[in-house]
Write an enzyme that holds these catalytic residues in place. Structure first.
Site, PDB file in Angstrom:
ATOM      1  N   PRO A  99      45.916  36.140  42.126  1.00 22.38           N
ATOM      2  CA  PRO A  99      46.316  35.820  43.425  1.00 22.38           C
ATOM      3  C   PRO A  99      46.462  36.660  44.583  1.00 22.38           C
ATOM      4  O   PRO A  99      46.373  37.975  44.324  1.00 22.38           O
ATOM      5  CB  PRO A  99      47.828  35.605  43.063  1.00 22.38           C
ATOM      6  CG  PRO A  99      47.988  35.311  41.342  1.00 22.38           C
ATOM      7  CD  PRO A  99      46.770  36.299  41.030  1.00 22.38           C
ATOM      8  N   ALA A 102      49.506  39.745  46.614  1.00 25.86           N
ATOM      9  CA  ALA A 102      50.599  39.613  45.520  1.00 25.86           C
ATOM     10  C   ALA A 102      50.693  40.866  44.719  1.00 25.86           C
ATOM     11  O   ALA A 102      51.459  40.927  43.886  1.00 25.86           O
ATOM     12  CB  ALA A 102      50.365  38.494  44.452  1.00 25.86           C
ATOM     13  N   GLY A 103      50.032  41.983  45.154  1.00 25.34           N
ATOM     14  CA  GLY A 103      50.282  43.296  44.554  1.00 25.34           C
ATOM     15  C   GLY A 103      49.581  43.214  43.167  1.00 25.34           C
ATOM     16  O   GLY A 103      49.749  44.355  42.187  1.00 25.34           O
ATOM     17  N   LEU A 104      48.756  42.383  42.939  1.00 22.29           N
ATOM     18  CA  LEU A 104      47.710  42.295  41.752  1.00 22.29           C
ATOM     19  C   LEU A 104      46.466  42.708  41.743  1.00 22.29           C
ATOM     20  O   LEU A 104      45.582  42.836  41.025  1.00 22.29           O
ATOM     21  CB  LEU A 104      47.802  41.027  41.161  1.00 22.29           C
ATOM     22  CG  LEU A 104      49.297  40.383  40.662  1.00 22.29           C
ATOM     23  CD1 LEU A 104      48.861  38.840  40.072  1.00 22.29           C
ATOM     24  CD2 LEU A 104      49.644  41.163  39.498  1.00 22.29           C
ATOM     25  N   GLY A 105      46.212  43.437  42.995  1.00 20.40           N
ATOM     26  CA  GLY A 105      44.960  44.311  43.254  1.00 20.40           C
ATOM     27  C   GLY A 105      43.744  43.300  43.410  1.00 20.40           C
ATOM     28  O   GLY A 105      42.575  43.600  43.014  1.00 20.40           O
ATOM     29  N   SER A 106      43.863  42.078  44.042  1.00 21.33           N
ATOM     30  CA  SER A 106      42.833  41.087  44.155  1.00 21.33           C
ATOM     31  C   SER A 106      41.754  41.788  45.165  1.00 21.33           C
ATOM     32  O   SER A 106      40.674  41.533  44.689  1.00 21.33           O
ATOM     33  CB  SER A 106      43.413  39.912  44.842  1.00 21.33           C
ATOM     34  OG  SER A 106      43.858  39.997  46.044  1.00 21.33           O
ATOM     35  N   ALA A 109      39.785  44.263  43.158  1.00 25.42           N
ATOM     36  CA  ALA A 109      38.956  43.657  42.367  1.00 25.42           C
ATOM     37  C   ALA A 109      37.736  43.177  42.519  1.00 25.42           C
ATOM     38  O   ALA A 109      36.547  43.214  42.092  1.00 25.42           O
ATOM     39  CB  ALA A 109      39.792  42.727  41.191  1.00 25.42           C
ATOM     40  N   ASP A 150      45.183  52.168  42.792  1.00 27.18           N
ATOM     41  CA  ASP A 150      44.701  50.585  42.548  1.00 27.18           C
ATOM     42  C   ASP A 150      43.232  50.419  42.133  1.00 27.18           C
ATOM     43  O   ASP A 150      43.033  50.123  41.089  1.00 27.18           O
ATOM     44  CB  ASP A 150      44.896  49.854  43.754  1.00 27.18           C
ATOM     45  CG  ASP A 150      46.505  49.364  44.125  1.00 27.18           C
ATOM     46  OD1 ASP A 150      47.192  49.978  43.236  1.00 27.18           O
ATOM     47  OD2 ASP A 150      46.894  48.601  44.969  1.00 27.18           O
TER      48      ASP A 150
HETATM   49  C1  MEV Z   1      50.092  49.428  46.089  1.00 26.36           C
HETATM   50  O1  MEV Z   1      49.726  48.824  45.017  1.00 26.36           O
HETATM   51  C2  MEV Z   1      50.945  50.715  45.643  1.00 26.36           C
HETATM   52  C3  MEV Z   1      51.519  51.704  46.774  1.00 26.36           C
HETATM   53  O2  MEV Z   1      52.193  52.491  45.959  1.00 26.36           O
HETATM   54  C4  MEV Z   1      50.400  52.203  47.717  1.00 26.36           C
HETATM   55  C5  MEV Z   1      49.451  53.082  47.260  1.00 26.36           C
HETATM   56  O3  MEV Z   1      49.668  53.450  46.350  1.00 26.36           O
HETATM   57  O4  MEV Z   1      48.265  52.999  47.862  1.00 26.36           O
HETATM   58  C6  MEV Z   1      52.532  50.746  47.479  1.00 26.36           C
END
Ligand code: MEV
Length: 312
Positions: A99, A102-106, A109, A150
């Protein structure tokens, strides 16, 4: 045709504080991934690239794409890295089940999968560390001051204990555990969340540095707990990390609704994962109660859940 992949990721502990030098822990999520394909394109001019990324509605020639289009930037970076100019024209196809936003590293990746597919196609092997550095350059374009966690976890595809500016420490999981990843459906704007924290820190350094330090402490403790396989002790650490993230100001109504639902369904611990202000919530669950927690989170607004086994 050459195909390469890269997984999604979640941050288990330490997001935001990691930008300020505290440790964080991230793990790959193999249940979702990006696949990049490169193949020769007969009949086109030498050195040209036709891009297809149906998930983001992109289809066209690289030289006609806006230079700040993220995938176009990635391809340019890779071409420069390999010093590629007069090659047989190629088609690059990117497909993702991760997704977006969404914080899943799309995004990370996509970069890593494309780098790998190019490296294979042109038979120019690239060490993991260099793949990660290139992916970091793209992260910098997207959100200015990334910690590097990430790109590191997505490239190395291992649980990582990460401190900015030091070599990543892959580590072993003592006993596998189950996490439900639930998407609020609200995009998580990493750069906005990181800037929000930065402004707050600039306004009150003492308070925010104490919060960063406390978050870092949860990551330090969590590493030992995970390595020793003391899964039950992880839940309270996740809850504590969440309380500190709330104090940082990166939670939101949608996240809180999913957290409340997971707690009422007896998750062992729950927190947001990634930049926050939307994006994903992760809940540590006993495998037999995973379905109940997933259902509860769907009932509270989750648009998607992914079940992942960490360490299996
Ligand atoms: C983002 O996935 C994680 C954060 O800590 C930002 C970062 O580490 O660059 C919010």
């Amino acid at each position: 045709m050459t195909t390469a992949t890269a997984p999604g990721k979640i941050i288990l502990f330490g997001e935001h504080a990691v930008v300020y030098g505290e440790p964080a822990i991230a793990v790959p999520v193999r249940e979702v991934s990006v696949e990049a394909e490169v193949d020769d394109l007969r009949g086109a001019s030498p050195g040209t690239i036709f891009l297809e990324a149906p998930d983001i509605g992109l289809r066209g020639w690289l030289h006609e794409a806006p230079p700040d289009q993220p995938l176009a930037r990635t391809l340019q970076l890779v071409l420069d890295e390999f010093d590629l100019h007069e090659f047989t024209p190629i088609r690059v196809h990117v497909h993702s089940t991760i997704p977006i936003a969404a914080g899943l590293g799309s995004g990370t990746a996509v970069t890593v999968a494309v780098i790998r597919a190019f490296a294979e196609h042109f038979r120019l092997p690239l060490p993991l560390q260099r793949q990660s550095e290139l992916a970091y350059e793209i992260e910098v374009l997207h959100h200015g001051t990334p910690s590097g966690i990430d790109n590191t976890v997505v490239t190395f595809e291992r649980p990582i204990y990460f401190v900015r500016g030091t070599p990543p420490e892959p580590f072993d999981i003592g006993s596998p555990f189950t996490i439900v990843i639930a998407d609020t459906g609200k995009p998580s704007p990493t750069s906005q969340a990181v800037q929000k924290v930065r402004r707050a820190w600039e306004a009150d350094r003492e308070r925010y540095e104490a919060l960063f330090e406390a978050i870092g402490q949860t990551a330090r403790e969590a590493r030992g707990v995970i390595e020793r396989g003391q899964v039950r002790d992880l839940g309270p650490l996740m809850d504590h990390n969440q309380a500190l993230l709330e104090a940082l100001g990166v939670s939101c109504e949608e996240i809180q609704a999913l957290i409340a639902a997971a707690r009422s369904a007896k998750a062992l611990g729950v927190k947001l994962s990634g930049a926050g202000l939307g994006g994903n919530v992760i809940a540590l669950v006993r495998s037999e109660s995973a379905k109940r927690v997933e259902d509860a989170m769907h009932g509270a607004g989750a648009v998607r859940t992914i079940l992942t086994q960490v360490g299996r």
